[in-house]
Design a protein around this motif. Structure first.
Motif, PDB file in Angstrom:
ATOM      1  N   ILE A   1       0.867  -1.171   0.000  1.00 46.59           N
ATOM      2  CA  ILE A   1       0.000   0.000   0.000  1.00 46.59           C
ATOM      3  C   ILE A   1       0.911   1.229   0.000  1.00 46.59           C
ATOM      4  O   ILE A   1       1.723   1.401   0.914  1.00 46.59           O
ATOM      5  CB  ILE A   1      -0.917   0.034   1.238  1.00 46.59           C
ATOM      6  N   TRP A   2       0.796   2.079  -1.007  1.00 49.64           N
ATOM      7  CA  TRP A   2       1.636   3.274  -1.094  1.00 49.64           C
ATOM      8  C   TRP A   2       0.935   4.448  -0.437  1.00 49.64           C
ATOM      9  O   TRP A   2      -0.298   4.565  -0.481  1.00 49.64           O
ATOM     10  CB  TRP A   2       1.951   3.613  -2.549  1.00 49.64           C
ATOM     11  N   ILE A   3       1.725   5.307   0.184  1.00 48.17           N
ATOM     12  CA  ILE A   3       1.168   6.480   0.854  1.00 48.17           C
ATOM     13  C   ILE A   3       1.978   7.721   0.475  1.00 48.17           C
ATOM     14  O   ILE A   3       3.096   7.615  -0.038  1.00 48.17           O
ATOM     15  CB  ILE A   3       1.147   6.325   2.393  1.00 48.17           C
ATOM     16  N   LYS A   4       1.415   8.881   0.741  1.00 48.87           N
ATOM     17  CA  LYS A   4       2.135  10.129   0.534  1.00 48.87           C
ATOM     18  C   LYS A   4       3.258  10.218   1.573  1.00 48.87           C
ATOM     19  O   LYS A   4       3.045   9.876   2.744  1.00 48.87           O
ATOM     20  CB  LYS A   4       1.192  11.322   0.669  1.00 48.87           C
ATOM     21  N   PRO A   5       4.438  10.677   1.194  1.00 47.79           N
ATOM     22  CA  PRO A   5       5.601  10.655   2.106  1.00 47.79           C
ATOM     23  C   PRO A   5       5.586  11.814   3.108  1.00 47.79           C
ATOM     24  O   PRO A   5       6.499  12.637   3.140  1.00 47.79           O
ATOM     25  CB  PRO A   5       6.785  10.760   1.145  1.00 47.79           C
ATOM     26  N   THR A   6       4.566  11.864   3.942  1.00 53.29           N
ATOM     27  CA  THR A   6       4.444  12.952   4.913  1.00 53.29           C
ATOM     28  C   THR A   6       4.714  12.518   6.349  1.00 53.29           C
ATOM     29  O   THR A   6       4.768  13.363   7.241  1.00 53.29           O
ATOM     30  CB  THR A   6       3.035  13.569   4.841  1.00 53.29           C
ATOM     31  N   LEU A   7       4.896  11.222   6.578  1.00 53.24           N
ATOM     32  CA  LEU A   7       5.219  10.714   7.910  1.00 53.24           C
ATOM     33  C   LEU A   7       6.698  10.340   7.954  1.00 53.24           C
ATOM     34  O   LEU A   7       7.224   9.762   7.003  1.00 53.24           O
ATOM     35  CB  LEU A   7       4.371   9.488   8.251  1.00 53.24           C
ATOM     36  N   VAL A   8       7.348  10.671   9.050  1.00 50.15           N
ATOM     37  CA  VAL A   8       8.783  10.378   9.203  1.00 50.15           C
ATOM     38  C   VAL A   8       8.984   9.452  10.391  1.00 50.15           C
ATOM     39  O   VAL A   8       8.601   9.777  11.518  1.00 50.15           O
ATOM     40  CB  VAL A   8       9.606  11.670   9.387  1.00 50.15           C
TER      41      VAL A   8
END
Length: 350
Positions: free
Chosen positions: A308-315
């Motif tokens: 599942i791909w997500i927007k890279p906004t979590l670090v």
């Protein structure tokens, strides 16, 4: 009010064959010359430590424990106290114990640089415990358990002292904070020892590592090499770009897919599938499902299924032992989420 954890005496010093002692303090000279007053800055970008594989050698280097928490600046002003995060956010109300103690310090104006931490039963800083005390990433809870480990002084009684050498700034700071204090503001002690031996003891006692500082350096914002960090286990921030779904794992997260920054792009650097707690995994899964993406933010040529791909906004803060020859993390373990605005600097590939 929750009782603050009692800090064991010198957690680094136990179980060592030869005692290592903190640098002795000198008394402040009350007859110091009067200098013109400097305007108090609203914010100073912090001096950051440069990662190195081993401690430096030479008489100009002094050492401290590396604390694992949130970098803060405590601004003591004539009419108020402000607690400001590394990214410039005002978190004064989130640290009531630190706020109350700052008001009691014997100074009219000052800016203290340091780290907010929560200590475990052995006196070690625990980032997970700190996050939990604040209500998790993005939480709005106040932390009465957090204490402030002060390690530098940037402004003192109307004077900007960033241009003076570290040894002088520390001398002033030591005069502000009571020795062996167990209050909400404590001094991060300088330790007189060989760097290699100190690092070995720190790692044996499961601390994150040590910090080396040039005693002759002025305070310069950014990562310029005046301060160095040497870690027992590598730990850095990586963008979460997706996850592998698994019905057998906490939160159905089999692994997180991670990316580092290379120039202006994100590059896939592997995955992490351990270190999750059940409640944290469920919260993380809920957050990720709200930011699903139709396509990956990185080039991916792996063979994993159920991605599942997500927007890279979590670090994610991830501990790891080394890198593989093809640029992937080895023996990675999930440690927690970093606040995007403050402690979320991504690992940068040279």
């Amino acid at each position: 009010m929750t009782k603050l954890p009692r800090m064991p005496p010198r957690p680094l010093l136990r179980e060592a064959d030869t005692p290592i002692r903190s640098k002795p303090r000198r008394r402040r000279n009350p007859a110091q010359p009067q200098l013109p007053l400097d305007p108090m800055p609203s914010r100073i970008d912090p001096c950051l430590a440069l990662l190195k594989p081993r401690p430096p050698k030479g008489p100009q280097w002094v050492f401290e424990v590396k604390w694992d928490g949130y970098r803060l600046a405590v601004h003591i002003e004539t009419s108020r106290v402000r607690i400001v995060t590394r990214g410039g956010h005002d978190w004064t109300e989130r640290f009531p114990a630190i706020l109350a103690e700052a008001r009691r310090l014997p100074v009219s104006t000052a800016i203290l640089d340091g780290e907010a931490v929560v200590l475990d039963e052995r006196g070690r800083s625990d980032f997970g415990m700190l996050q939990q005390s604040l209500g998790g990433r993005g939480g709005k809870r106040t932390s009465r358990e957090a204490i402030f480990m002060a390690f530098d002084l940037l402004y003192f009684d109307g004077h900007d002292v960033t241009g003076t050498e570290l040894s002088s700034r520390r001398h002033l700071l030591e005069g502000l904070i009571p020795q062996a204090s167990e209050d909400a503001i404590r001094l991060s002690e300088e330790i007189e020892a060989d760097g290699e031996r100190l690092l070995r003891i720190a790692c044996e006692q499961h601390l994150e590592g040590i910090i080396a500082k040039d005693r002759n350096s002025r305070y310069r914002s950014g990562r310029l090499g005046d301060w160095l960090k040497i870690k027992c286990i590598q730990s850095d921030g990586f963008a979460i770009v997706g996850y592998q779904r698994s019905s057998a794992a906490f939160g159905n997260i089999g692994a997180l897919l991670l990316a580092a920054r290379q120039g202006e792009e994100l590059v896939y650097v592997g995955s992490v599938g351990t270190g999750f707690k059940a409640d944290e995994a469920m919260k993380l899964r809920t957050m990720m499902d709200k930011i699903k993406a139709a396509r990956p933010a990185v080039k991916y040529s792996g063979r994993r299924k159920n991605l599942i791909w997500i927007k890279p906004t979590l670090v994610a803060e991830v501990e790891y032992r080394a890198w593989t020859h093809d640029g992937k993390l080895r023996h990675a373990s999930y440690k927690g989420l970093r606040e995007m605005a403050d402690n979320a600097n991504l690992y940068e590939i040279a």
